[in-house]
Design a protein around this motif. Structure first.
Motif, mmCIF file in Angstrom:
data_model
loop_
_atom_site.group_PDB
_atom_site.id
_atom_site.type_symbol
_atom_site.label_atom_id
_atom_site.label_comp_id
_atom_site.label_asym_id
_atom_site.label_seq_id
_atom_site.Cartn_x
_atom_site.Cartn_y
_atom_site.Cartn_z
ATOM 1 N N TYR A 66 54.300 81.013 -21.694
ATOM 2 C CA TYR A 66 54.859 81.889 -21.041
ATOM 3 C C TYR A 66 56.599 81.626 -21.433
ATOM 4 O O TYR A 66 56.652 80.547 -22.074
ATOM 5 C CB TYR A 66 54.776 81.286 -19.450
ATOM 6 C CG TYR A 66 53.486 81.757 -19.046
ATOM 7 C CD1 TYR A 66 53.480 83.280 -18.793
ATOM 8 C CD2 TYR A 66 52.542 80.915 -18.735
ATOM 9 C CE1 TYR A 66 52.463 83.838 -18.271
ATOM 10 C CE2 TYR A 66 51.231 81.602 -18.223
ATOM 11 C CZ TYR A 66 51.236 83.155 -17.998
ATOM 12 O OH TYR A 66 50.019 83.490 -17.525
ATOM 13 N N ASN A 67 57.346 82.667 -21.285
ATOM 14 C CA ASN A 67 58.651 82.401 -21.735
ATOM 15 C C ASN A 67 59.791 82.045 -20.407
ATOM 16 O O ASN A 67 59.162 81.662 -19.489
ATOM 17 C CB ASN A 67 59.236 83.747 -22.530
ATOM 18 C CG ASN A 67 59.097 84.863 -21.464
ATOM 19 O OD1 ASN A 67 59.194 84.626 -20.236
ATOM 20 N ND2 ASN A 67 59.283 86.216 -21.846
ATOM 21 N N GLN A 68 60.995 81.837 -20.751
ATOM 22 C CA GLN A 68 61.939 81.440 -19.676
ATOM 23 C C GLN A 68 61.788 82.239 -18.504
ATOM 24 O O GLN A 68 61.924 81.905 -17.384
ATOM 25 C CB GLN A 68 63.242 81.126 -20.456
ATOM 26 C CG GLN A 68 64.027 80.350 -19.477
ATOM 27 C CD GLN A 68 65.627 80.267 -19.918
ATOM 28 O OE1 GLN A 68 66.141 81.193 -20.056
ATOM 29 N NE2 GLN A 68 66.192 79.115 -19.831
ATOM 30 N N GLN A 75 60.684 83.021 -12.776
ATOM 31 C CA GLN A 75 59.704 83.536 -11.636
ATOM 32 C C GLN A 75 58.942 82.850 -11.014
ATOM 33 O O GLN A 75 58.478 82.820 -10.090
ATOM 34 C CB GLN A 75 58.942 85.033 -12.294
ATOM 35 C CG GLN A 75 59.630 86.082 -12.643
ATOM 36 C CD GLN A 75 58.633 87.169 -13.399
ATOM 37 O OE1 GLN A 75 57.519 87.011 -13.097
ATOM 38 N NE2 GLN A 75 59.375 88.125 -13.498
ATOM 39 N N SER A 76 58.461 81.741 -11.856
ATOM 40 C CA SER A 76 57.514 80.727 -11.138
ATOM 41 C C SER A 76 58.265 79.978 -10.351
ATOM 42 O O SER A 76 57.501 79.245 -9.023
ATOM 43 C CB SER A 76 56.919 79.856 -12.508
ATOM 44 O OG SER A 76 56.248 80.535 -13.176
ATOM 45 N N LEU A 77 59.391 79.682 -10.290
ATOM 46 C CA LEU A 77 60.071 78.878 -9.434
ATOM 47 C C LEU A 77 60.514 79.608 -8.356
ATOM 48 O O LEU A 77 61.663 79.453 -7.783
ATOM 49 C CB LEU A 77 61.570 78.289 -10.063
ATOM 50 C CG LEU A 77 61.296 77.259 -11.337
ATOM 51 C CD1 LEU A 77 62.660 76.823 -11.788
ATOM 52 C CD2 LEU A 77 60.711 76.202 -10.755
ATOM 53 N N LEU A 106 51.583 74.584 -16.025
ATOM 54 C CA LEU A 106 52.042 75.524 -16.878
ATOM 55 C C LEU A 106 53.038 75.357 -17.604
ATOM 56 O O LEU A 106 53.860 74.404 -17.454
ATOM 57 C CB LEU A 106 52.328 76.649 -15.912
ATOM 58 C CG LEU A 106 51.094 77.559 -15.352
ATOM 59 C CD1 LEU A 106 51.785 78.359 -14.219
ATOM 60 C CD2 LEU A 106 50.386 78.381 -16.287
ATOM 61 N N ALA A 107 52.725 75.529 -19.161
ATOM 62 C CA ALA A 107 53.707 75.290 -20.183
ATOM 63 C C ALA A 107 54.412 76.711 -20.460
ATOM 64 O O ALA A 107 53.874 77.556 -20.556
ATOM 65 C CB ALA A 107 53.195 74.980 -21.435
ATOM 66 N N LEU A 151 55.558 72.885 -16.103
ATOM 67 C CA LEU A 151 55.678 72.830 -14.604
ATOM 68 C C LEU A 151 54.421 72.220 -13.878
ATOM 69 O O LEU A 151 53.191 72.793 -14.099
ATOM 70 C CB LEU A 151 55.939 74.275 -13.995
ATOM 71 C CG LEU A 151 56.466 74.549 -12.666
ATOM 72 C CD1 LEU A 151 57.956 73.888 -12.950
ATOM 73 C CD2 LEU A 151 56.733 76.081 -12.348
ATOM 74 N N LEU A 152 54.629 71.144 -13.217
ATOM 75 C CA LEU A 152 53.239 70.504 -12.789
ATOM 76 C C LEU A 152 53.310 70.570 -10.975
ATOM 77 O O LEU A 152 54.021 69.683 -10.328
ATOM 78 C CB LEU A 152 53.284 69.076 -12.899
ATOM 79 C CG LEU A 152 53.474 68.800 -14.703
ATOM 80 C CD1 LEU A 152 54.650 68.278 -14.717
ATOM 81 C CD2 LEU A 152 52.375 67.746 -15.048
ATOM 82 N N PRO A 153 52.804 71.509 -10.637
ATOM 83 C CA PRO A 153 52.529 71.809 -9.110
ATOM 84 C C PRO A 153 52.110 70.650 -8.472
ATOM 85 O O PRO A 153 51.143 70.110 -8.983
ATOM 86 C CB PRO A 153 51.718 73.092 -8.941
ATOM 87 C CG PRO A 153 51.662 73.576 -10.144
ATOM 88 C CD PRO A 153 51.811 72.641 -11.147
ATOM 89 N N ASN A 154 52.530 70.309 -7.233
ATOM 90 C CA ASN A 154 51.721 69.083 -6.393
ATOM 91 C C ASN A 154 51.639 67.743 -7.141
ATOM 92 O O ASN A 154 50.666 67.324 -7.060
ATOM 93 C CB ASN A 154 50.280 69.725 -5.918
ATOM 94 C CG ASN A 154 50.634 70.948 -4.860
ATOM 95 O OD1 ASN A 154 51.577 71.072 -4.099
ATOM 96 N ND2 ASN A 154 49.825 71.686 -5.130
ATOM 97 N N THR A 155 52.571 67.684 -7.827
ATOM 98 C CA THR A 155 52.593 66.384 -8.652
ATOM 99 C C THR A 155 53.862 65.451 -8.540
ATOM 100 O O THR A 155 54.883 65.910 -8.718
ATOM 101 C CB THR A 155 52.328 66.773 -10.121
ATOM 102 O OG1 THR A 155 51.497 67.495 -10.388
ATOM 103 C CG2 THR A 155 52.114 65.691 -11.142
ATOM 104 N N GLU A 156 53.225 64.206 -8.494
ATOM 105 C CA GLU A 156 54.562 63.178 -8.110
ATOM 106 C C GLU A 156 55.015 62.715 -9.531
ATOM 107 O O GLU A 156 54.250 62.707 -10.547
ATOM 108 C CB GLU A 156 53.825 62.082 -7.314
ATOM 109 C CG GLU A 156 53.749 62.569 -5.896
ATOM 110 C CD GLU A 156 52.955 61.355 -4.852
ATOM 111 O OE1 GLU A 156 52.768 60.287 -5.588
ATOM 112 O OE2 GLU A 156 52.944 61.897 -3.659
#
Lengths: 166, 497
Positions: free
Chosen positions: B346-348, B353-355, B406-407, B418-423
């Protein structure tokens, strides 16, 4: 007896015959439909039906002034028959009478007026096509059904904003 | 007095005849009508002082023609002649001839009226069919305009084919041509597997008074037609072997199957799995490109199909082909807009959009990484090899991620994960795994890099859901800078506020 009287009597006979044909045909439909329903253990009151096969000759809601301005009382339903002397219900025509010319808005062919319970009985060979048509014709010609069709057609004639306002 | 009595008797006969005749079969019904006119003749003879039997018999002949057509009219004319002869005892040939002529004339009028009525019924039928088709096409077009989602489009098309408010066929299935164009794959279907199930669905629709739009929405909400869909979606039909579907795909012409062909193994398979007996197959064709087929049948009510049904379905199949082509093009463009053309990550834009606000309300971590001394690599080995390295690195990153991570290619030689629900601790583990795998991977000309191998530096930041996402990116960037400062080929972390 003079020729004039003979002619009058023939007219009297023909008029009486034609005027009583359709009401008595509808009456016979009721008697026969009730009899078939009793044989099949059905209650005609509880039968659900679908007039989804009703065909509209113009897209609704329409911007035609005649249709846009029409009220529910302007919608008229006419039963259509196959023959004058030997009537068989052919369909229900929906006409809007607003202004000078009646507008043929929709048509429900009786062959497409289906009832799921009867379809099931028919597929199981427990109901002949003739019996099916007797019951469906009776229900289609029933004032309650005609009233429902009228309501449904009027609802479809309304624009979304009118519906929401209601 | 006698005139009044006669009129009353005529009214009585008309009423009684109508009261009785609808309770008997069609033949007796017609006979009662004729006999009621015969009664008129008899009553007229009984009650009237002056008889006009010869005239009144014309009425009986007319009723006979109306009831029993030409033959009935001729028989009635013959009987009327015999009756008149018997009654008067005189042979009046001119009257008898007039009876036959009258019967013929009435039949001609009746024939003409009947023709006009048949024509009118025919036109009405054509009008209803065409209006219905037009209404359905309009509804489908409207529904199509509201989405580019292929699944939703297909649902709309199938529902229009099967709903009573639509075309009212019992079942419809769509098979699409695979990309290699060697086989058809079952995609979606609407309808029951067995007739019994169809009656239940039909009753439910009727009770709830569902319209076409309701059914389309309902189909989206519920997983209806699951059983049929399961069967159809498991079907893959190779087009190398001879079969009815191969014929349709090759010829681009629809077929109507009235009886199962025992020599066609595929048709037999459809018959056994889907209880298909009589059906139509219509190719989905647009600008000469075949994208699949639509199949329809009436498994529930067993209503026979004709080529007319094929003609009705064809415009919808074409609409489906157009919609699929448009949806496919839209998906391609969407993919191109959100994916990086080189690395296929995925691009920038996709990252931004992911954020989303919703996403950032939950805890997440970010890893920002870039290649150490990449300028040196490009200057030494050229940009073409540099691109190869980026592709290879993207693969290493992708293979090192967990399910939900997701990279993205952030730009140049920078990547963000991006690492969702990750500490933070788990994010550090992922970052370290990527760093190690890159270090272990042999990149082309990697040995020419400082340190003898191609390496990356990584910065990690964490958000507990309260941090502004762009601040989190900023922290990850600061951490990456720190990693570079610390000698590269390492992971650094920057804690958010």
């Amino acid at each position: 007896m003079g020729y004039a009287l003979l002619l009058i009597n023939i007219i009297v006979f023909t008029t009486t015959f034609l005027m009583t044909t359709r009401p008595l045909y509808l009456r016979s439909l009721k008697v026969k439909a009730l009899k078939i329903a009793k044989q099949q253990g059905l209650s005609l009151e509880d039968l659900v039906y679908s007039y989804e096969q009703m065909v509209f000759f113009t897209a609704l809601p329409s911007h035609l002034p005649q249709l846009r301005r029409a009220e529910e009382k302007d919608i008229s339903l006419k039963l259509e028959y196959h023959s004058m002397f030997f009537p068989r219900l052919k369909g229900v025509k929906v006409i809007v009478i607003k202004g000078s010319n009646p507008f043929d808005l929709a048509y429900l062919p009786i062959k497409d007026f289906r009832l799921p319970v009867l379809d099931r009985l028919s597929s199981e060979s427990n109901l002949t096509e003739k019996e099916y048509m007797t019951i469906s014709s009776y229900i289609a010609s029933h004032p309650r059904t005609l009233h429902e069709i009228k309501d449904e057609v009027f609802r479809k004639m309304q624009f979304e904003e009118t519906k929401l306002a209601e | 007095m006698e005139a009044l009595l006669l009129s009353a008797s005529y009214i009585f006969v008309a009423f009684i005849a109508n009261t009785l005749r609808f309770y008997v079969n069609g033949y007796i019904n017609r006979l009662i009508f004729v006999m009621s006119t015969v009664l008129l003749v008899l009553f007229e003879q009984w009650f009237a002082a002056t008889s006009h039997t010869s005239w009144l018999l014309l009425f009986v002949i007319a009723a006979s023609v109306v009831s029993f057509h030409f033959s009935g009219g001729m028989i009635a004319a013959a009987l009327a002649s015999l009756y008149l002869w018997g009654m008067t005892g005189m042979l009046e040939l001119s009257i008898y001839a007039a009876y036959f002529l009258f019967a013929g004339s009435i039949y001609a009028v009746r024939y003409y009226v009947r023709k006009i009525r048949q024509q009118r019924d025919h036109w009405l039928e054509i009008l209803t069919i065409n209006s219905k088709q037009l209404n359905v096409t309009k509804d489908v077009s409207q529904a199509m305009q509201q989405t580019f989602n292929t699944k939703r489009l297909l649902e709309t098309i199938l529902t229009s084919m099967t709903a009573g408010h639509g075309l009212g066929y019992n079942r419809a299935m769509i098979f699409l041509l695979e990309e290699d164009r060697t086989k058809l794959k079952g995609i979606m279907a609407t309808g029951p597997v067995r007739a019994e199930e169809g009656f239940e669905i039909w009753e439910n629709i009727t009770v709830n008074r569902y319209g076409l739009a309701d059914l389309i929405n309902k189909k989206e909400e519920e997983k209806s037609d699951q059983q049929l869909n399961e069967i159809v979606q498991n079907m893959e039909i190779p087009l190398e072997q001879q079969s009815f579907l191969k014929n349709v795909m090759e010829s681009g012409s629809p077929i109507l199957v009235k009886k199962i062909n025992e020599d066609d193994e595929l048709m037999k398979h459809f018959h056994s799995t889907l209880n298909l007996k009589e059906f139509a197959v219509i190719p989905m064709l647009h600008q000469g490109v075949k994208s699949g087929v639509v199949m329809i049948d009436n498994v529930v009510n067993q209503k026979p199909l004709s080529m007319h049904d094929v003609d009705i379905i064809t415009p919808l199949a074409t609409q489906a082909a157009i919609a699929l082509q448009q949806a496919s093009q839209y998906e391609t463009i969407e993919r191109m807009a959100l994916k990086d053309g080189l690395t296929n990550l995925y691009n920038q834009r996709a990252f931004q959009q992911s954020l989303s606000e919703e996403f950032c309300k939950r805890a997440f971590s970010i890893i920002l990484l870039d290649i150490d001394f990449f300028k040196n690599y490009n200057d030494t080995n050229g940009h073409m090899l540099g691109n190869e390295v980026l592709v290879q690195l993207a693969a290493v990153i992708t293979n090192s991620l967990r399910g939900d991570d997701l990279a993205y290619r952030f730009g140049g030689e920078e990547f963000v994960i991006l690492l969702p629900n990750t500490e933070k601790d788990k994010a550090l583990m992922v970052a370290e795994r990527i760093r190690r795998r890159v270090e272990e991977t042999e990149f082309p000309k990697g040995e020419l890099q400082p340190g003898g191998k191609l390496t990356i530096s990584l910065g990690v930041s964490e958000s507990d859901g309260s941090l502004d996402p762009f601040d989190a990116v900023e922290y990850a960037d600061q951490a990456l800078y720190e990693a570079k400062e610390n000698g590269k080929n390492c992971v650094a972390v920057k804690q958010g506020a």
